[in-house]
Motif scaffolding. Structure first.
Motif, PDB file in Angstrom:
ATOM      1  N   ARG A  53       0.865  -1.182   0.000  1.00  0.00           N
ATOM      2  CA  ARG A  53       0.000   0.000   0.000  1.00  0.00           C
ATOM      3  C   ARG A  53       0.905   1.237   0.000  1.00  0.00           C
ATOM      4  O   ARG A  53       1.291   1.748   1.046  1.00  0.00           O
ATOM      5  N   VAL A  54       1.231   1.686  -1.195  1.00  0.00           N
ATOM      6  CA  VAL A  54       2.232   2.729  -1.369  1.00  0.00           C
ATOM      7  C   VAL A  54       1.815   4.036  -0.699  1.00  0.00           C
ATOM      8  O   VAL A  54       2.625   4.705  -0.050  1.00  0.00           O
ATOM      9  N   GLY A  55       0.543   4.419  -0.858  1.00  0.00           N
ATOM     10  CA  GLY A  55       0.079   5.670  -0.254  1.00  0.00           C
ATOM     11  C   GLY A  55       0.235   5.664   1.251  1.00  0.00           C
ATOM     12  O   GLY A  55       0.715   6.636   1.847  1.00  0.00           O
ATOM     13  N   ARG A  56      -0.154   4.567   1.884  1.00  0.00           N
ATOM     14  CA  ARG A  56      -0.041   4.459   3.341  1.00  0.00           C
ATOM     15  C   ARG A  56       1.419   4.492   3.783  1.00  0.00           C
ATOM     16  O   ARG A  56       1.768   5.177   4.758  1.00  0.00           O
ATOM     17  N   SER A  57       2.281   3.784   3.065  1.00  0.00           N
ATOM     18  CA  SER A  57       3.698   3.748   3.419  1.00  0.00           C
ATOM     19  C   SER A  57       4.338   5.120   3.279  1.00  0.00           C
ATOM     20  O   SER A  57       5.154   5.527   4.109  1.00  0.00           O
ATOM     21  N   SER A  58       3.964   5.847   2.225  1.00  0.00           N
ATOM     22  CA  SER A  58       4.512   7.178   2.021  1.00  0.00           C
ATOM     23  C   SER A  58       4.073   8.123   3.136  1.00  0.00           C
ATOM     24  O   SER A  58       4.880   8.894   3.667  1.00  0.00           O
ATOM     25  N   MET A  59       2.806   8.062   3.514  1.00  0.00           N
ATOM     26  CA  MET A  59       2.315   8.906   4.611  1.00  0.00           C
ATOM     27  C   MET A  59       3.051   8.592   5.910  1.00  0.00           C
ATOM     28  O   MET A  59       3.406   9.495   6.681  1.00  0.00           O
ATOM     29  N   LEU A  60       3.281   7.290   6.155  1.00  0.00           N
ATOM     30  CA  LEU A  60       3.976   6.894   7.380  1.00  0.00           C
ATOM     31  C   LEU A  60       5.399   7.423   7.397  1.00  0.00           C
ATOM     32  O   LEU A  60       5.881   7.915   8.422  1.00  0.00           O
ATOM     33  N   ALA A  61       6.093   7.351   6.254  1.00  0.00           N
ATOM     34  CA  ALA A  61       7.458   7.860   6.171  1.00  0.00           C
ATOM     35  C   ALA A  61       7.501   9.359   6.466  1.00  0.00           C
ATOM     36  O   ALA A  61       8.369   9.837   7.202  1.00  0.00           O
ATOM     37  N   TRP A  62       6.554  10.097   5.902  1.00  0.00           N
ATOM     38  CA  TRP A  62       6.519  11.545   6.147  1.00  0.00           C
ATOM     39  C   TRP A  62       6.156  11.856   7.595  1.00  0.00           C
ATOM     40  O   TRP A  62       6.690  12.792   8.190  1.00  0.00           O
ATOM     41  N   ALA A  63       5.259  11.067   8.161  1.00  0.00           N
ATOM     42  CA  ALA A  63       4.897  11.280   9.568  1.00  0.00           C
ATOM     43  C   ALA A  63       6.099  11.056  10.475  1.00  0.00           C
ATOM     44  O   ALA A  63       6.362  11.844  11.394  1.00  0.00           O
ATOM     45  N   ILE A  64       6.864   9.988  10.220  1.00  0.00           N
ATOM     46  CA  ILE A  64       8.054   9.701  11.023  1.00  0.00           C
ATOM     47  C   ILE A  64       9.066  10.839  10.889  1.00  0.00           C
ATOM     48  O   ILE A  64       9.603  11.340  11.879  1.00  0.00           O
ATOM     49  N   GLY A  65       9.322  11.263   9.650  1.00  0.00           N
ATOM     50  CA  GLY A  65      10.257  12.361   9.432  1.00  0.00           C
ATOM     51  C   GLY A  65       9.802  13.645  10.100  1.00  0.00           C
ATOM     52  O   GLY A  65      10.606  14.373  10.697  1.00  0.00           O
ATOM     53  N   GLY A  66       8.504  13.930  10.023  1.00  0.00           N
ATOM     54  CA  GLY A  66       7.982  15.145  10.645  1.00  0.00           C
ATOM     55  C   GLY A  66       8.140  15.149  12.150  1.00  0.00           C
ATOM     56  O   GLY A  66       8.502  16.173  12.748  1.00  0.00           O
ATOM     57  N   VAL A  67       7.896  14.012  12.781  1.00  0.00           N
ATOM     58  CA  VAL A  67       8.029  13.922  14.246  1.00  0.00           C
ATOM     59  C   VAL A  67       9.493  14.059  14.665  1.00  0.00           C
ATOM     60  O   VAL A  67       9.806  14.723  15.662  1.00  0.00           O
ATOM     61  N   ILE A  68      10.407  13.448  13.911  1.00  0.00           N
ATOM     62  CA  ILE A  68      11.841  13.576  14.235  1.00  0.00           C
ATOM     63  C   ILE A  68      12.295  15.024  14.084  1.00  0.00           C
ATOM     64  O   ILE A  68      13.033  15.549  14.928  1.00  0.00           O
ATOM     65  N   ALA A  69      11.857  15.699  13.018  1.00  0.00           N
ATOM     66  CA  ALA A  69      12.205  17.102  12.828  1.00  0.00           C
ATOM     67  C   ALA A  69      11.635  17.953  13.960  1.00  0.00           C
ATOM     68  O   ALA A  69      12.289  18.888  14.446  1.00  0.00           O
ATOM     69  N   TYR A  70      10.426  17.646  14.389  1.00  0.00           N
ATOM     70  CA  TYR A  70       9.812  18.364  15.518  1.00  0.00           C
ATOM     71  C   TYR A  70      10.645  18.188  16.783  1.00  0.00           C
ATOM     72  O   TYR A  70      10.891  19.157  17.518  1.00  0.00           O
ATOM     73  N   ALA A  71      11.093  16.959  17.029  1.00  0.00           N
ATOM     74  CA  ALA A  71      11.934  16.717  18.205  1.00  0.00           C
ATOM     75  C   ALA A  71      13.217  17.533  18.130  1.00  0.00           C
ATOM     76  O   ALA A  71      13.650  18.135  19.131  1.00  0.00           O
ATOM     77  N   ALA A  72      13.836  17.591  16.951  1.00  0.00           N
ATOM     78  CA  ALA A  72      15.086  18.339  16.785  1.00  0.00           C
ATOM     79  C   ALA A  72      14.882  19.822  17.038  1.00  0.00           C
ATOM     80  O   ALA A  72      15.659  20.463  17.763  1.00  0.00           O
ATOM     81  N   LEU A  73      13.836  20.394  16.455  1.00  0.00           N
ATOM     82  CA  LEU A  73      13.588  21.829  16.617  1.00  0.00           C
ATOM     83  C   LEU A  73      13.141  22.160  18.037  1.00  0.00           C
ATOM     84  O   LEU A  73      13.440  23.244  18.555  1.00  0.00           O
ATOM     85  N   THR A  74      12.447  21.237  18.693  1.00  0.00           N
ATOM     86  CA  THR A  74      12.071  21.441  20.098  1.00  0.00           C
ATOM     87  C   THR A  74      13.311  21.503  20.967  1.00  0.00           C
ATOM     88  O   THR A  74      13.461  22.400  21.814  1.00  0.00           O
ATOM     89  N   LEU A  75      14.227  20.565  20.770  1.00  0.00           N
ATOM     90  CA  LEU A  75      15.465  20.535  21.544  1.00  0.00           C
ATOM     91  C   LEU A  75      16.304  21.783  21.285  1.00  0.00           C
ATOM     92  O   LEU A  75      16.918  22.336  22.192  1.00  0.00           O
ATOM     93  N   GLN A  76      16.334  22.242  20.035  1.00  0.00           N
ATOM     94  CA  GLN A  76      17.065  23.469  19.727  1.00  0.00           C
ATOM     95  C   GLN A  76      16.443  24.662  20.450  1.00  0.00           C
ATOM     96  O   GLN A  76      17.141  25.498  21.022  1.00  0.00           O
ATOM     97  N   THR A  77      15.117  24.728  20.436  1.00  0.00           N
ATOM     98  CA  THR A  77      14.406  25.835  21.071  1.00  0.00           C
ATOM     99  C   THR A  77      14.664  25.876  22.566  1.00  0.00           C
ATOM    100  O   THR A  77      14.800  26.950  23.162  1.00  0.00           O
ATOM    101  N   TRP A  78      14.732  24.694  23.182  1.00  0.00           N
ATOM    102  CA  TRP A  78      14.973  24.665  24.625  1.00  0.00           C
ATOM    103  C   TRP A  78      16.336  25.257  24.991  1.00  0.00           C
ATOM    104  O   TRP A  78      16.523  25.760  26.097  1.00  0.00           O
ATOM    105  N   SER A  79      17.288  25.202  24.071  1.00  0.00           N
ATOM    106  CA  SER A  79      18.627  25.734  24.354  1.00  0.00           C
ATOM    107  C   SER A  79      18.796  27.167  23.858  1.00  0.00           C
ATOM    108  O   SER A  79      19.716  27.853  24.296  1.00  0.00           O
ATOM    109  N   THR A  80      17.947  27.602  22.937  1.00  0.00           N
ATOM    110  CA  THR A  80      18.104  28.941  22.362  1.00  0.00           C
ATOM    111  C   THR A  80      16.804  29.714  22.551  1.00  0.00           C
ATOM    112  O   THR A  80      16.380  29.946  23.658  1.00  0.00           O
ATOM    113  N   LEU A  81      16.209  30.144  21.453  1.00  0.00           N
ATOM    114  CA  LEU A  81      14.929  30.847  21.478  1.00  0.00           C
ATOM    115  C   LEU A  81      14.052  30.296  20.362  1.00  0.00           C
ATOM    116  O   LEU A  81      14.544  29.741  19.380  1.00  0.00           O
TER     117      LEU A  81
END
Length: 286
Positions: free
Chosen positions: A179-207
């Motif tokens: 199910r290509v559509g479902r797999s693609s959505m899952l990949a983007w969701a995983i990437g989005g959450v990891i990016a959110y974690a990175a930017l959250t951690l950056q914000t906690w140390s800066t602004l």
């Protein structure tokens, strides 16, 4: 010198986590996503807004992660899926335009004045080898290790194998029942959450600022390229090394050198290994 290395590891950990997000999406959907930093930054603002409205800190952070996943899936469906089958160039241009649009949306919604969004340990330090090490650095390194181990395990599952097959050829994957559509959505969701974690951690140390993603995306892309858009572990380590290298260059040569270190590194690396870390014809690994 050690102080510069520690500071470089802190900034490099943000670069490395965003690079991991880039590699996940690029490796599984064949999309070089230049909007990933802004995709992670938008839900950070949402989480910050929740706390401003009176929500407790950790529920707001967790809810921000849900927003990050949903936001990434919507982008995949609305922006990326209509471009399926195109070459990298239009996809890259689309994600660059998307990054500008998201940054503008953030500015319109929350303004451009920097805000504070700190964890309870944002100003805490521990002493290692006689130097004060930010607790946030240790948290980031621990989070990155957890993400890398989790991804390595996930992509060894049947679903992970199907997603990797989709990356090689969507048409063949469809014929095999993926199910290509479902797999693609899952990949983007995983990437989005990891990016959110990175930017959250950056914000906690800066602004928290609408420009927070600007300082991360180029270095993260360089780290992802060094990893050959293949290995999340190599991408993270490359991000750490870039952070350390630019800090040392700024301290030992000139502060003006910091901005160019990542570009120098990627040029030298690609001259030595044009195919990146994975190499031409080698199996890409997580």
């Amino acid at each position: 010198m050690l102080r510069q290395v520690i500071s470089g590891l802190e900034s490099g950990s943000w670069y490395g986590l965003v690079a991991v997000a880039i590699v996940v999406i690029w490796r599984l959907t064949d999309v070089p996503n230049f909007a990933i930093a802004e995709m992670g930054l938008f839900p950070v603002y949402v989480a910050w807004q929740f706390t401003e409205e009176g929500m407790a800190f950790w529920p707001a952070v967790l809810l921000g992660g849900v927003v990050a996943a949903v936001f990434a899936v919507l982008i995949e469906i609305i922006v990326i899926r209509p471009l399926e089958g195109r070459s990298h160039f239009p996809l890259l241009i689309a994600t660059i335009g998307l990054s500008v649009a998201i940054k503008s949306l953030i500015g319109i919604t929350w303004g451009t004045f920097p805000e504070r969004f700190e964890s309870s340990w944002a100003t805490d330090n521990v002493t290692l080898l006689g130097e004060r090490v930010p607790t946030n650095l240790l948290v980031t390194l621990g989070a990155a290790l957890f993400v890398i181990v989790l991804l390595s395990g996930f992509f060894g599952t049947d679903l992970g194998t199907q997603m990797r097959a989709m990356a090689e050829s969507r048409d063949i994957a469809r014929l095999l029942g993926v199910r290509v559509g479902r797999s693609s959505m899952l990949a983007w969701a995983i990437g989005g959450v990891i990016a959110y974690a990175a930017l959250t951690l950056q914000t906690w140390s800066t602004l928290l600022s609408d420009a927070s993603g600007d300082t991360v995306i180029l270095r993260a892309f360089v780290a992802a390229i060094i990893a050959g858009a293949s290995s999340v572990a190599v991408a993270f380590v490359a991000g750490l090394l870039i952070g350390v290298a630019e800090n040392l260059a700024g301290a030992l040569i000139s502060s003006q050198m910091k901005a160019s270190v990542a570009l120098v590194i990627v040029v030298v690396f690609l001259l030595a290994r044009p195919a990146g870390y994975s190499g031409v014809g080698e199996q890409r690994e997580f």
